[in-house]
Design an enzyme around this catalytic site. Sequence first.
Site, PDB file in Angstrom:
ATOM      1  N   ASP A 334      48.875  36.162  45.120  1.00  0.00           N
ATOM      2  CA  ASP A 334      49.319  37.106  44.074  1.00  0.00           C
ATOM      3  C   ASP A 334      48.023  39.056  44.019  1.00  0.00           C
ATOM      4  O   ASP A 334      47.373  39.008  44.319  1.00  0.00           O
ATOM      5  CB  ASP A 334      48.989  35.822  42.479  1.00  0.00           C
ATOM      6  CG  ASP A 334      49.293  36.731  41.165  1.00  0.00           C
ATOM      7  OD1 ASP A 334      50.922  36.995  41.483  1.00  0.00           O
ATOM      8  OD2 ASP A 334      49.113  36.558  40.375  1.00  0.00           O
ATOM      9  N   GLU A 363      51.642  40.346  47.345  1.00  0.00           N
ATOM     10  CA  GLU A 363      52.516  41.237  47.065  1.00  0.00           C
ATOM     11  C   GLU A 363      51.575  42.574  45.844  1.00  0.00           C
ATOM     12  O   GLU A 363      50.657  42.849  45.031  1.00  0.00           O
ATOM     13  CB  GLU A 363      52.173  39.767  45.060  1.00  0.00           C
ATOM     14  CG  GLU A 363      53.305  41.132  43.701  1.00  0.00           C
ATOM     15  CD  GLU A 363      53.040  40.294  42.853  1.00  0.00           C
ATOM     16  OE1 GLU A 363      53.887  39.894  41.598  1.00  0.00           O
ATOM     17  OE2 GLU A 363      51.515  40.378  42.059  1.00  0.00           O
TER      18      GLU A 363
END
Length: 621
Positions: A334, A363
């Site tokens: 993330d 990400e």
Amino acid sequence: MKEIKLFLILLFLGLNVYAQKIDKIEPPYWWADMNHNQLEIMIYGKDIAKYKPTIANETIQLVEVKNTENDNYLFLTVDLSKATVGNFKIDFARAGKKNNFSYDYELKQRKENSKFRKGFDSSDAIYLITPDRFANADTTNDVVKRLKEIKINRKDDYGRHGGDLKGITNHLNYINEMGFTAIWPTPVLTNDMKESSYHGYAMTDLYEVDPRFGTLEDYITLSKKASEKGIKLIMDQVENHIGGGHWWMKDLPSNNWVNFQKEYLGGKTVITNHRRTTNQDSYASEIDKKLMSEGWFVADMPDLNQNNQLLANYLIQNSIWWVETLDLGGIRQDTYPYPDKEFMSKWAGAIMAEYPNFSIVGEEWSTNPLLVGYWQKNAENKDGYHSNLISSMDFPMQKAIVDALNEDETWGTGLVKMYEGLANDFSYSDPKNIMIFPDNHDMSRIYTQLGGNLTKTKMALGYLLSLPRISQIYYGTEVLISDAKKPGDHGLIRTDFPGGWEGDTINAFTGEGLSKNQIEMQSFLKQVLNYRKNSEAIHSGKTLHFGPEKGVYVLVRIKNDEIVAVILNKNDKEINLDVSRFSEVGLNGRKVKNINTSEEFIWNNSLKINKKGILILTTKL
Ligand code: CA
């Protein structure tokens, strides 16, 4: 009799004293024969730092004992390079006290070939799932009283809906038949937060499966059953932050465990400026850089200080522990640009050193390919930054695809956006390891982004699944889940998968109650995914494309004898496409098959296309 009673009472007290000493020991166990063999063990218990730990074992050496400002924590570094499978004893002694005790720490046997596990790559199509919203297979875990959010309400977009790990396991057949080869469930570790705990990104225990999703056994079972079908399990991890309800926050391990800790303890939260370009910008000011990396993502997600070596080791080991425990086929990381970037390089490097064939995708939510490419392994970065990350996410191409399909065709708008978007691949060190997707759990649904248009949605999906990329599709895309009522609303994007709950009148697993368009989308995607699954041209072939002309754009993938031609047509009226422009592909005179309709014909002279949409043709008959 009296003596026995007294003995039992003393025994009980004795056990009780023991139980109070260690509340947590993390990682809870490790393995013999790991590359990471200098293990840091975090021990948490009242006044534990007042004890002197020793290990009397020939094969295991206690290298270092570290205390912090908080006496309730103790950090041991043990050298396991000569260790064998089994338990070893850690003895704890306190001067002048009688209640010395010991702890049996377990070293497990690794699975065979664990080191050489394979991660995901461009042959994979990943099914992204929000577990709370996919399927509820066990209603007994819907409410867990010891946690803060204790109700489920399917009518509340931000409430818990009851989906769980068993719900995914029970539908692996469906996922497999659709043609997916990997699953990425968003995080399922405990999020003991008062509200919105369903999304999983505010973890309050990095070693515990949220009981509302099931048990560690359920997670392991999911991995095992998936693997039996050739489906890899990808774990969603977060190095940047934890949830405000994490047990650390009640008794912080050190004075610098989280960033802006002093401010937090003084009642103030410092939020990140979200200026992600500071990671690459040669002109960035120190204050902007610091706030970007150390500011908290949101007020209830404390930002971890990865410059604290004890925490850095803790996080790296935590990731490896889950890879080994769950037999993972990949990690999705993330908010990649938010943690300390030197730490992220070490983190990814440590995992890749443990598992050389593994994959991690990070990400970076940017539509600038330069920023996305910066994080990929072997990127030639001007600042010398060396990332160990295999893959980052293709937000630039996602946007290009949507724009290309929504815009009218002119010289500079429409399909040319896809064409020029893909042309940017020269900026990536390894384009086929970038991950493409039509949308994800944080974005408006692709069907909504394309104005609720079925044809455009098929064009987007057919095209992106043919690109030299790892591909990812969000659950429910196949049945046209929409957030048109309130575009971009997170709760709505993560709508329940129809058929995942008992009593659902529409069931996408069986097809019951689906509309004509939903059935058409589902079968189109199934055909494309199943073709893709065995297509070497798509997995690793050469890529060739032709500048859009008169509303038609052609992308070709070639490997040995397999040629796949993807034709995107935006003309509403019937057209005759002159194929002489594509002669360098080598299709002239060859028989091709439409992968969706199975219609076969000879590629010659001109191609009659009678409606707007996508044609995927292959020489593999
Ligand atoms: Ca449940």
